[in-house]
Design a protein around this motif. Structure first.
Motif, short mmCIF file in Angstrom:
data_model
loop_
_atom_site.label_atom_id
_atom_site.label_comp_id
_atom_site.label_asym_id
_atom_site.label_seq_id
_atom_site.Cartn_x
_atom_site.Cartn_y
_atom_site.Cartn_z
N TYR A 162 34.36 4.82 30.74
CA TYR A 162 35.63 4.26 30.18
C TYR A 162 35.72 4.34 28.57
O TYR A 162 36.85 4.10 28.22
CB TYR A 162 35.56 2.85 30.64
N GLY A 163 34.66 4.62 28.01
CA GLY A 163 34.82 4.66 26.27
C GLY A 163 34.95 3.25 26.03
O GLY A 163 35.31 3.10 24.58
N PHE A 164 34.73 2.33 26.70
CA PHE A 164 34.95 0.90 26.32
C PHE A 164 34.13 -0.02 27.29
O PHE A 164 34.07 0.41 28.56
CB PHE A 164 36.34 0.54 26.24
N ARG A 165 33.60 -1.14 26.87
CA ARG A 165 32.93 -2.03 28.07
C ARG A 165 33.26 -3.39 27.56
O ARG A 165 33.14 -3.83 26.41
CB ARG A 165 31.56 -1.79 28.25
N ASP A 166 33.26 -4.36 28.92
CA ASP A 166 33.19 -5.78 28.30
C ASP A 166 31.68 -6.37 28.46
O ASP A 166 31.19 -6.20 29.56
CB ASP A 166 33.92 -6.41 29.52
N TYR A 167 31.11 -6.42 27.35
CA TYR A 167 29.77 -6.77 27.11
C TYR A 167 29.37 -8.14 27.78
O TYR A 167 28.27 -8.41 27.54
CB TYR A 167 29.22 -6.50 25.69
N ARG A 168 30.32 -9.04 27.60
CA ARG A 168 30.15 -10.35 28.14
C ARG A 168 29.49 -10.65 29.53
O ARG A 168 30.43 -10.45 30.43
CB ARG A 168 31.21 -11.13 28.00
N GLY A 169 28.27 -10.57 29.60
CA GLY A 169 27.89 -10.69 31.02
C GLY A 169 27.90 -9.46 31.68
O GLY A 169 27.40 -9.73 32.90
N GLY A 170 28.15 -8.55 31.34
CA GLY A 170 28.32 -7.20 31.96
C GLY A 170 29.54 -7.02 32.49
O GLY A 170 30.03 -5.88 33.09
N GLY A 171 30.71 -7.90 32.37
CA GLY A 171 32.17 -7.73 32.81
C GLY A 171 32.14 -7.35 34.05
O GLY A 171 31.70 -8.29 34.92
#
Length: 361
Positions: free
Chosen positions: A114-123
């Motif tokens: 995705y070129g982007f990720r939610d790093y908080r707990g793995g999203g």
């Protein structure tokens, strides 16, 4: 991203580990099912974090709220919408790994896709999403109960500790007396000790969950590509941390001769039965009426407290030791998830089977 499971009884899930809530929509649930909402909550309680000293200390009530598809305690046949609020997030625990790829996590692969990720707990990749599957599975179980079909699962292995003996379906309930959901107390104690040892070492363990389905009619499954065990394997391999799936004799069949492995037929009480069950209740991709037995292997939890070598999203070599609250072994909490996915597969196949013969329309 594929977020929907099932063909007729369909579950779509949404939400992230550290978002405001997670939720789901169930489509295809028959109307008129009188739901036991307390039982649905009990299933969630079996999966929720903070259950014991052997699980993550994150505290989530995991109270499900239904918004549609239910009226006067019964399903209406319209989409069932529900949410579970996230109330105990500590997103700051993940700020230090914002730009770091945790070993064996989905950080690098999600970033690559995705070129982007939610790093908080793995999203979205977090196992917190599986609570939604448990809600849908609990409803599926109540449909199956009407047809006399039951599902149960238990822990057979944690790390090096394994329970060799088979457990009768009626004894699976004993696993609820165990912190690790193993029905044999002496082995349960050894498993608990193994997990405690891993905690002391800031390490983690994997294991195996055995699932059984009883009361199935013969003939469930859709040849050629949606065989019953293929659908079951697809469901189980879609659970976080699952690395292996076997049905019946599984990989052991590779060492056996056909004369040993074949399940001979006989007639019992005017019913066609098999003398053995190496097939695990499925032949030709269709259920044969015997107990369906499968084993699901979980890897060790990827998040550990030990210092590990990794890289950043800038391709710099760095060291990291995970912070936050994590399970040292997900296997005990995975038991209701495995049951839920088995229930979703079974109820979907049951509904699909209604179109296989003209006399069933």
């Amino acid at each position: 991203m594929s977020n929907t499971f099932g063909k007729i009884f369909r579950l779509t899930s949404f939400g992230e580990s550290h978002g405001k809530a997670i939720g789901g929509i169930i489509d295809g649930c028959p109307a008129g099912l009188e739901l036991d909402l307390e039982q649905i909550q009990k299933e969630l309680d079996r999966r929720k974090p903070g259950q014991s000293k052997l699980t993550t200390p994150r505290k989530e009530e995991d109270q499900v709220e239904f918004y549609s598809g239910i009226f006067e305690g019964k399903t209406t046949g319209t989409p069932i919408g529900f949410v579970i609020q996230n109330k105990d997030q500590r997103s700051k625990d993940y700020s230090e790994i914002k730009n770091v790829y945790r070993p064996s996590h989905a950080d690098f692969t999600y970033d690559s896709k995705y070129g982007f990720r939610d790093y908080r707990g793995g999203g979205r990749s977090s196992a917190r999403e599986t609570a939604i599957r448990v809600v849908a599975g609990a409803i599926a179980k109540q449909i199956l109960a009407i047809k006399g079909i039951s599902i149960g699962a238990y822990v057979q292995r944690i790390g090096p500790v394994v329970m060799e003996q088979d457990i009768a379906f009626g004894d699976i309930a004993l696993s609820e007396n165990s912190l690790v959901r193993c029905p044999v107390s002496t082995i349960s104690e050894k498993m608990e000790a193994a997990v405690q040892s891993a905690i002391a070492e800031k390490d983690s363990l994997g294991g195996v969950v055995v699932a059984k389905i009883v009361g199935l009619p013969a003939g469930l499954g859709e040849p050629v590509f949606d065989k019953f065990h293929a659908a079951l394997g697809h469901a189980m391999l879609g659970i976080n941390a699952v690395k292996g799936f076997e049905i019946g004799s599984g990989f052991a069949a590779a060492e056996m001769k056909g004369s040993i492995h074949n399940d001979a037929f006989e007639v019992q009480d005017k019913l066609v039965r098999t003398k053995t069950n190496h097939s695990g209740g499925v032949q030709g991709g269709l259920t044969n009426g015997e107990e369906v037995l499968c084993r699901v292997a979980f890897k060790p939890v990827a998040t550990i407290g030990q210092v590990q070598q990794t890289v950043s999203n800038e391709k710099d070599h760095v060291e990291m030791a995970a912070k936050g609250r994590h399970d040292p072994c997900v296997v005990p909490r995975a038991v209701p998830i495995v049951e839920a996915m088995a229930a979703l597969v079974t109820v979907d196949m049951l509904l699909r089977n209604q179109t296989s013969r003209i006399d069933q329309l």
